[in-house]
Design an enzyme around this catalytic site. Structure first.
Site, PDB file in Angstrom:
ATOM      1  N   ASP A 215       4.755  16.015  18.701  1.00 35.41           N
ATOM      2  CA  ASP A 215       5.333  16.115  17.360  1.00 35.41           C
ATOM      3  C   ASP A 215       4.906  14.928  16.496  1.00 35.41           C
ATOM      4  O   ASP A 215       5.215  14.873  15.307  1.00 35.41           O
ATOM      5  CB  ASP A 215       6.860  16.278  17.417  1.00 35.41           C
ATOM      6  CG  ASP A 215       7.549  15.088  18.052  1.00 35.41           C
ATOM      7  OD1 ASP A 215       6.855  14.210  18.593  1.00 35.41           O
ATOM      8  OD2 ASP A 215       8.794  15.034  18.014  1.00 35.41           O
ATOM      9  N   SER A 216       4.170  13.988  17.084  1.00 36.08           N
ATOM     10  CA  SER A 216       3.539  12.930  16.289  1.00 36.08           C
ATOM     11  C   SER A 216       2.648  13.547  15.211  1.00 36.08           C
ATOM     12  O   SER A 216       2.292  12.874  14.234  1.00 36.08           O
ATOM     13  CB  SER A 216       2.702  12.002  17.190  1.00 36.08           C
ATOM     14  OG  SER A 216       1.844  12.746  18.026  1.00 36.08           O
TER      15      SER A 216
ATOM     16  N   ASP B  61       5.509  19.731  22.475  1.00 33.54           N
ATOM     17  CA  ASP B  61       6.802  19.095  22.176  1.00 33.54           C
ATOM     18  C   ASP B  61       7.788  20.069  21.554  1.00 33.54           C
ATOM     19  O   ASP B  61       7.434  20.817  20.626  1.00 33.54           O
ATOM     20  CB  ASP B  61       6.596  17.952  21.168  1.00 33.54           C
ATOM     21  CG  ASP B  61       6.439  16.600  21.832  1.00 33.54           C
ATOM     22  OD1 ASP B  61       6.804  16.460  23.022  1.00 33.54           O
ATOM     23  OD2 ASP B  61       5.951  15.673  21.153  1.00 33.54           O
TER      24      ASP B  61
ATOM     25  N   LYS C 229       7.791  19.564  26.369  1.00 31.03           N
ATOM     26  CA  LYS C 229       8.286  18.186  26.531  1.00 31.03           C
ATOM     27  C   LYS C 229       9.489  18.031  25.605  1.00 31.03           C
ATOM     28  O   LYS C 229       9.475  18.556  24.488  1.00 31.03           O
ATOM     29  CB  LYS C 229       7.197  17.170  26.180  1.00 31.03           C
ATOM     30  CG  LYS C 229       7.687  15.717  26.250  1.00 31.03           C
ATOM     31  CD  LYS C 229       6.547  14.720  26.267  1.00 31.03           C
ATOM     32  CE  LYS C 229       5.973  14.376  24.921  1.00 31.03           C
ATOM     33  NZ  LYS C 229       6.941  13.819  23.950  1.00 31.03           N
TER      34      LYS C 229
ATOM     35  N   GLU D 107      12.693  15.005  24.437  1.00 28.55           N
ATOM     36  CA  GLU D 107      13.115  13.609  24.478  1.00 28.55           C
ATOM     37  C   GLU D 107      14.559  13.506  24.947  1.00 28.55           C
ATOM     38  O   GLU D 107      15.407  14.283  24.498  1.00 28.55           O
ATOM     39  CB  GLU D 107      12.967  12.973  23.085  1.00 28.55           C
ATOM     40  CG  GLU D 107      11.516  12.914  22.635  1.00 28.55           C
ATOM     41  CD  GLU D 107      11.334  12.209  21.294  1.00 28.55           C
ATOM     42  OE1 GLU D 107      12.302  11.621  20.760  1.00 28.55           O
ATOM     43  OE2 GLU D 107      10.196  12.238  20.787  1.00 28.55           O
TER      44      GLU D 107
ATOM     45  N   GLU E 259       8.041   5.627  27.222  1.00 27.36           N
ATOM     46  CA  GLU E 259       7.449   5.047  26.012  1.00 27.36           C
ATOM     47  C   GLU E 259       8.080   3.689  25.719  1.00 27.36           C
ATOM     48  O   GLU E 259       9.306   3.550  25.666  1.00 27.36           O
ATOM     49  CB  GLU E 259       7.633   6.001  24.811  1.00 27.36           C
ATOM     50  CG  GLU E 259       7.052   5.405  23.533  1.00 27.36           C
ATOM     51  CD  GLU E 259       6.810   6.408  22.410  1.00 27.36           C
ATOM     52  OE1 GLU E 259       7.022   7.616  22.597  1.00 27.36           O
ATOM     53  OE2 GLU E 259       6.391   5.943  21.327  1.00 27.36           O
TER      54      GLU E 259
HETATM   55  O1  KIV Z   1       4.420  13.166  19.969  1.00 25.06           O
HETATM   56  C1  KIV Z   1       3.699  12.449  20.674  1.00 25.06           C
HETATM   57  O2  KIV Z   1       2.511  12.219  20.407  1.00 25.06           O
HETATM   58  C2  KIV Z   1       4.300  11.850  21.859  1.00 25.06           C
HETATM   59  C3  KIV Z   1       3.537  10.767  22.557  1.00 25.06           C
HETATM   60  C4  KIV Z   1       3.675   9.528  21.780  1.00 25.06           C
HETATM   61  C5  KIV Z   1       3.947  10.623  23.970  1.00 25.06           C
HETATM   62  O3  KIV Z   1       5.384  12.202  22.227  1.00 25.06           O
END
Ligand code: KIV
Length: 278
Positions: free
Chosen positions: A49-50, A88, A118, A120, A186
């Site tokens: 989600d970055s 994510d 994934k 969090e 992280e």
């Molecule tokens: O969203 C992302 O790119 C991430 C990484 C920083 C692990 O979760």
């Protein structure tokens, strides 16, 4: 193997089985062309989600939606043949209840083709991780600095120093017990990372967590140096593509202004060349 033998895709249990072996390599990708570039070199490709900050200019990952994850997830899937995709769950799509998490995880998997998600969160997400795992959704957990919680954490800080270390260790153990197939750490201090990696039977994937993890992940734009103004300590820049692009764009602009581009070699003739007589 014959040319017609189908290649079995890498799946989450294959990743778990790599615990303690050769380090796992993971990078982010958000589009087909970048997925094609990273695929031959990576074990896993993260549609993180970055992408909200990297591609869409958002101030944090909080504004990322399911629709954005699906759009980019489908794009990445078209570029992968070998590496395992991980996608994510965005902020707000899973925290409310295990049922909400399942609905959105199933949608992400069905609409992108990714074999896992994934999310969090540590101990407080354990019930959700167990619920998803029991229903066919492999989960990679993400603890330490969890960027979706930037507003409660008060910034992108190291998580797990001093008194916080026991909580991060408890989060890691809770995610493993709930059935996570791997876990991202992280911005966790190095010594704690080593202790977590030794304590767990699932692979730890580090970002800003030192060298003692079972694997590493970076945001591709960071390691390629596409940003000139963003230099976190934990990123090694393997290229300076931002500087290269800036120089190329400046040269293009100068060429256009000087009428040096396009040249005759970039233009089309009005008349087709006569066909050679046989
Ligand atoms: O969203 C992302 O790119 C991430 C990484 C920083 C692990 O979760």
């Amino acid at each position: 193997m014959s040319a017609t033998t189908p290649v079995r895709p890498v799946l989450p249990p294959d990743i778990t089985a790599r615990k303690g072996g050769q380090p796992l390599v993971m990078l982010t990708a958000y589009t087909t062309p970048v997925a094609r570039l990273v695929d031959p070199h990576c074990d896993m490709v993260l549609v993180g989600d970055s992408l909200g900050m990297v591609l869409h200019g958002l101030p944090s990952t909080v504004g990322v939606t399911m629709e954005m994850m699906i759009l980019h997830g489908r794009s990445v899937m078209r570029g992968l043949t070998k590496a395992m995709p991980v996608i994510d769950l965005p902020f707000g799509s899973y925290e409310e209840s295990p049922q909400q998490a399942f609905r959105n995880a199933a949608r992400l998997m069905a609409e992108t083709g990714a074999p896992c998600v994934k999310l969090e969160g540590g101990a407080h997400m354990a019930e959700t991780i167990a619920f998803l795992t029991a229903r066919g959704v492999p989960v990679m957990a993400h603890i330490g600095l969890t960027p979706q919680s930037v507003n409660t954490l008060g910034g992108y800080k190291v998580v797990g120093r001093d008194a916080e270390a026991d909580k991060v260790m408890a989060d890691a153990r809770a995610c493993e017990a709930a059935g996570a197939f791997a876990i991202v750490l992280e911005k966790v201090p190095q010594g704690l990372t080593g202790r977590i990696t030794a304590a767990l039977s699932i692979p730890t994937i580090g970002i800003g967590a030192g060298g003692d993890c079972d694997g590493q992940v970076l945001v591709i734009d960071d390691m390629l140096g596409l940003f000139t103004d963003f230099r976190p300590k934990f990123v090694k820049r393997y290229a300076e593509l931002g500087k290269l692009a800036d120089a190329a764009i400046a040269t293009y602009a100068a060429d256009v202004r000087a009428r040096a581009f396009p040249g005759p070699e970039h233009a089309f003739a009005d008349v087709l060349p006569a066909k050679a007589k046989s």
